[in-house]
Enzyme design. Structure first.
Site, PDB file in Angstrom:
ATOM      1  N   ILE A   8      -6.525 -25.252  34.450  1.00 41.04           N
ATOM      2  CA  ILE A   8      -6.355 -26.124  33.283  1.00 41.04           C
ATOM      3  C   ILE A   8      -7.711 -26.658  32.817  1.00 41.04           C
ATOM      4  O   ILE A   8      -8.001 -26.694  31.615  1.00 41.04           O
ATOM      5  CB  ILE A   8      -5.354 -27.264  33.586  1.00 41.04           C
ATOM      6  CG1 ILE A   8      -4.020 -26.659  34.067  1.00 41.04           C
ATOM      7  CG2 ILE A   8      -5.114 -28.120  32.336  1.00 41.04           C
ATOM      8  CD1 ILE A   8      -2.986 -27.657  34.528  1.00 41.04           C
ATOM      9  N   ALA A  15      -9.666 -31.802  39.333  1.00 36.80           N
ATOM     10  CA  ALA A  15      -9.872 -31.207  40.660  1.00 36.80           C
ATOM     11  C   ALA A  15      -8.871 -31.763  41.662  1.00 36.80           C
ATOM     12  O   ALA A  15      -8.942 -32.933  42.016  1.00 36.80           O
ATOM     13  CB  ALA A  15     -11.297 -31.497  41.128  1.00 36.80           C
ATOM     14  N   TYR A  71       1.971 -33.852  47.949  1.00 28.28           N
ATOM     15  CA  TYR A  71       1.245 -33.523  46.717  1.00 28.28           C
ATOM     16  C   TYR A  71       1.591 -34.525  45.610  1.00 28.28           C
ATOM     17  O   TYR A  71       0.717 -35.169  45.020  1.00 28.28           O
ATOM     18  CB  TYR A  71       1.567 -32.090  46.266  1.00 28.28           C
ATOM     19  CG  TYR A  71       1.124 -31.836  44.844  1.00 28.28           C
ATOM     20  CD1 TYR A  71      -0.227 -31.825  44.520  1.00 28.28           C
ATOM     21  CD2 TYR A  71       2.047 -31.650  43.816  1.00 28.28           C
ATOM     22  CE1 TYR A  71      -0.645 -31.637  43.203  1.00 28.28           C
ATOM     23  CE2 TYR A  71       1.644 -31.448  42.506  1.00 28.28           C
ATOM     24  CZ  TYR A  71       0.300 -31.443  42.202  1.00 28.28           C
ATOM     25  OH  TYR A  71      -0.110 -31.270  40.909  1.00 28.28           O
ATOM     26  N   ASN A 115       5.252 -27.526  33.520  1.00 31.57           N
ATOM     27  CA  ASN A 115       4.713 -26.270  34.070  1.00 31.57           C
ATOM     28  C   ASN A 115       3.651 -25.663  33.158  1.00 31.57           C
ATOM     29  O   ASN A 115       3.985 -25.033  32.152  1.00 31.57           O
ATOM     30  CB  ASN A 115       5.854 -25.274  34.300  1.00 31.57           C
ATOM     31  CG  ASN A 115       6.736 -25.695  35.457  1.00 31.57           C
ATOM     32  OD1 ASN A 115       7.293 -26.787  35.453  1.00 31.57           O
ATOM     33  ND2 ASN A 115       6.853 -24.846  36.457  1.00 31.57           N
ATOM     34  N   ILE A 119      13.404 -14.169  43.441  1.00 37.22           N
ATOM     35  CA  ILE A 119      14.000 -15.304  42.717  1.00 37.22           C
ATOM     36  C   ILE A 119      14.466 -16.307  43.771  1.00 37.22           C
ATOM     37  O   ILE A 119      15.283 -15.965  44.639  1.00 37.22           O
ATOM     38  CB  ILE A 119      15.188 -14.832  41.857  1.00 37.22           C
ATOM     39  CG1 ILE A 119      14.698 -13.826  40.797  1.00 37.22           C
ATOM     40  CG2 ILE A 119      15.908 -16.011  41.208  1.00 37.22           C
ATOM     41  CD1 ILE A 119      15.810 -13.085  40.083  1.00 37.22           C
ATOM     42  N   ARG A 123      13.967 -22.310  47.382  1.00 40.71           N
ATOM     43  CA  ARG A 123      12.713 -22.801  47.956  1.00 40.71           C
ATOM     44  C   ARG A 123      12.873 -24.308  48.193  1.00 40.71           C
ATOM     45  O   ARG A 123      13.341 -25.024  47.302  1.00 40.71           O
ATOM     46  CB  ARG A 123      11.566 -22.543  46.976  1.00 40.71           C
ATOM     47  CG  ARG A 123      10.202 -22.938  47.477  1.00 40.71           C
ATOM     48  CD  ARG A 123       9.101 -22.451  46.552  1.00 40.71           C
ATOM     49  NE  ARG A 123       9.123 -23.103  45.232  1.00 40.71           N
ATOM     50  CZ  ARG A 123       8.217 -22.884  44.281  1.00 40.71           C
ATOM     51  NH1 ARG A 123       7.235 -22.020  44.475  1.00 40.71           N
ATOM     52  NH2 ARG A 123       8.303 -23.503  43.126  1.00 40.71           N
TER      53      ARG A 123
HETATM   54  N1  UDP Z   1      10.045 -19.264  41.351  1.00 40.88           N
HETATM   55  C1  UDP Z   1      10.734 -18.139  41.804  1.00 40.88           C
HETATM   56  N2  UDP Z   1      10.030 -17.167  42.437  1.00 40.88           N
HETATM   57  C2  UDP Z   1       8.676 -17.244  42.643  1.00 40.88           C
HETATM   58  C3  UDP Z   1       7.988 -18.379  42.161  1.00 40.88           C
HETATM   59  C4  UDP Z   1       8.718 -19.367  41.527  1.00 40.88           C
HETATM   60  O1  UDP Z   1      11.940 -18.027  41.640  1.00 40.88           O
HETATM   61  O2  UDP Z   1       8.090 -16.340  43.252  1.00 40.88           O
HETATM   62  C5  UDP Z   1      10.796 -20.313  40.656  1.00 40.88           C
HETATM   63  C6  UDP Z   1      10.718 -21.673  41.336  1.00 40.88           C
HETATM   64  O3  UDP Z   1      11.758 -21.822  42.256  1.00 40.88           O
HETATM   65  C7  UDP Z   1      10.839 -22.630  40.156  1.00 40.88           C
HETATM   66  C8  UDP Z   1      10.217 -21.859  38.992  1.00 40.88           C
HETATM   67  O4  UDP Z   1      10.197 -20.493  39.390  1.00 40.88           O
HETATM   68  O5  UDP Z   1      12.178 -22.862  39.848  1.00 40.88           O
HETATM   69  C9  UDP Z   1       8.805 -22.291  38.680  1.00 40.88           C
HETATM   70  O6  UDP Z   1       8.060 -22.274  39.870  1.00 40.88           O
HETATM   71  P1  UDP Z   1       6.497 -22.449  39.894  1.00 40.88           P
HETATM   72  O7  UDP Z   1       6.051 -22.308  41.318  1.00 40.88           O
HETATM   73  O8  UDP Z   1       5.871 -21.545  38.892  1.00 40.88           O
HETATM   74  O9  UDP Z   1       6.238 -23.937  39.374  1.00 40.88           O
HETATM   75  P2  UDP Z   1       6.841 -25.334  39.889  1.00 40.88           P
HETATM   76  O10 UDP Z   1       8.023 -25.628  39.014  1.00 40.88           O
HETATM   77  O11 UDP Z   1       7.180 -25.203  41.336  1.00 40.88           O
HETATM   78  O12 UDP Z   1       5.717 -26.281  39.631  1.00 40.88           O
END
Ligand code: UDP
Length: 330
Positions: A12, A74, A141, A170, A207, A282
């Site tokens: 960014i 940073a 974080y 995002n 996914i 996740r």
């Molecule tokens: N996501 C996914 N597979 C991946 C990476 C991300 O399904 O390999 C999904 C994640 O669960 C979230 C969305 O994509 O719902 C965006 O994830 P990202 O890590 O890009 O950004 P975040 O929302 O975590 O900041």
């Protein structure tokens, strides 16, 4: 204005440097290159590969470059790593920021723009998110970013620091001319991973769960173009002339987009299928996160110029197509 961009070699920050130049400002970049890329910073932009802990050097840079405002990008931003190694996150994201702020106060630099995050809200009860909703981060974080927000509030009160903290949703996309873009190592973000999967340079995309209470079962996020984010950072400058200004803004388009919709956009833009499989959820992923950015729109006159996910993905694709391995190693 002479602007020190801390983390200006990162994703960014480097886009903000270009937007500052385009708007007639003079950026100076400080980046220790732990995650940043020297090639992301224009050759003729002053560049200092300094650590924030080196207060003597940072103070010298502030004075030598006649810095009027500091932008601070940073930070370490891997949520999972922040859970397993919080020390790293509190040191880099909080302690290092305190070093920077002490240098600024010592040198009489009192305008600050801070990269915060929607991760400070934790798992929200309502959507879209407005700035006044409760902040309850669910990982170190997000907590480090909230800690800095609170530090800034007390510094505004005590020392007359004027600041804006932008809570990003995002960040996505790349410079329209394809010159700079997103390159994280390791990469964890959905759009670059989906593009790389389509390109065959990474394994199939996984996914993370399709059993969420959302229309297609996958998570909804608010993808906002990195140049739109950058423009908000510049639009806030005039507000920072008031001593003690303490400003918080959500930055998102307000449009929720699912993981499957991102995959469809990547397939359309690249003309290639995205090989994928569906895996478990996740940990720590809220089902939906999207912004109400009315405050930024009303107070800053900020309007995202990229309003469709395809337009955002197109810029990301332009960068990845020309740089399938990202920036060359220095
Ligand atoms: N996501 C996914 N597979 C991946 C990476 C991300 O399904 O390999 C999904 C994640 O669960 C979230 C969305 O994509 O719902 C965006 O994830 P990202 O890590 O890009 O950004 P975040 O929302 O975590 O900041």
């Amino acid at each position: 204005m002479n602007v020190l961009v801390v983390g200006g070699a990162g994703y960014i920050g480097s886009h903000c440097v270009r937007q500052l130049i385009a708007a007639g400002h003079k950026p100076v970049v400080l980046d220790n290159l732990v995650y940043g890329h020297r090639a992301a910073v224009p050759e003729d932009t002053p560049f200092y590969p300094t650590n924030l802990g080196n207060e003597k050097e940072v103070g010298k840079i502030l004075r030598k470059e006649k810095i009027e405002l500091v932008m601070h990008f940073a930070a370490y931003a891997y949520v999972g790593e922040s859970v397993t190694d919080p020390l790293k996150y509190y040191f880099n994201n909080v302690a290092a920021t305190l070093h920077l702020l002490r240098c600024m106060i010592g040198s009489g630099v009192k305008k600050f723009v801070f990269s915060s995050t929607c991760a400070t809200y934790g798992i929200p009860e309502k959507m879209p998110l407005v700035e006044t909703m409760p902040q309850a981060p669910i990982n170190p974080y997000g907590q480090t970013k909230l800690d800095v927000e609170n530090i800034l509030k007390s510094f505004a009160h005590a020392y007359g620091l004027s600041f804006a903290a932008f809570r990003y949703f995002n960040a996505a996309g790349a410079a329209e001319d394809g010159s700079i873009g997103e390159h994280h190592d390791p990469e964890t973000h959905l759009i670059p991973l989906a593009i790389d999967a389509a390109n065959g340079v990474r394994p199939p995309l996984q996914i993370y769960g399709d059993d969420y209470p959302t229309p297609d079962g996958t998570c909804l996020r608010d993808y906002v173009h990195v140049d739109d984010l950058s423009r908000a950072h510049i639009a806030v400058f005039s507000k920072l002339s008031t001593p003690g200004a303490a400003l918080f803004y959500n930055l998102g388009t307000g449009t929720p987009t699912s993981v499957l919709e991102i995959i469809a956009a990547v397939e359309k833009v690249t003309g290639k299928p995205v090989p994928r499989s569906t895996g478990p959820r996740r940990a720590g992923d809220p089902p939906a996160l999207y912004a109400d950015s009315t405050k930024a729109k009303t107070e800053l006159g900020w309007t995202p110029q990229f309003t469709s996910i395809e337009a955002i993905v197109e810029t990301a694709w332009k960068w990845h197509e020309a740089n399938p391995k990202g920036y060359a190693k220095a």
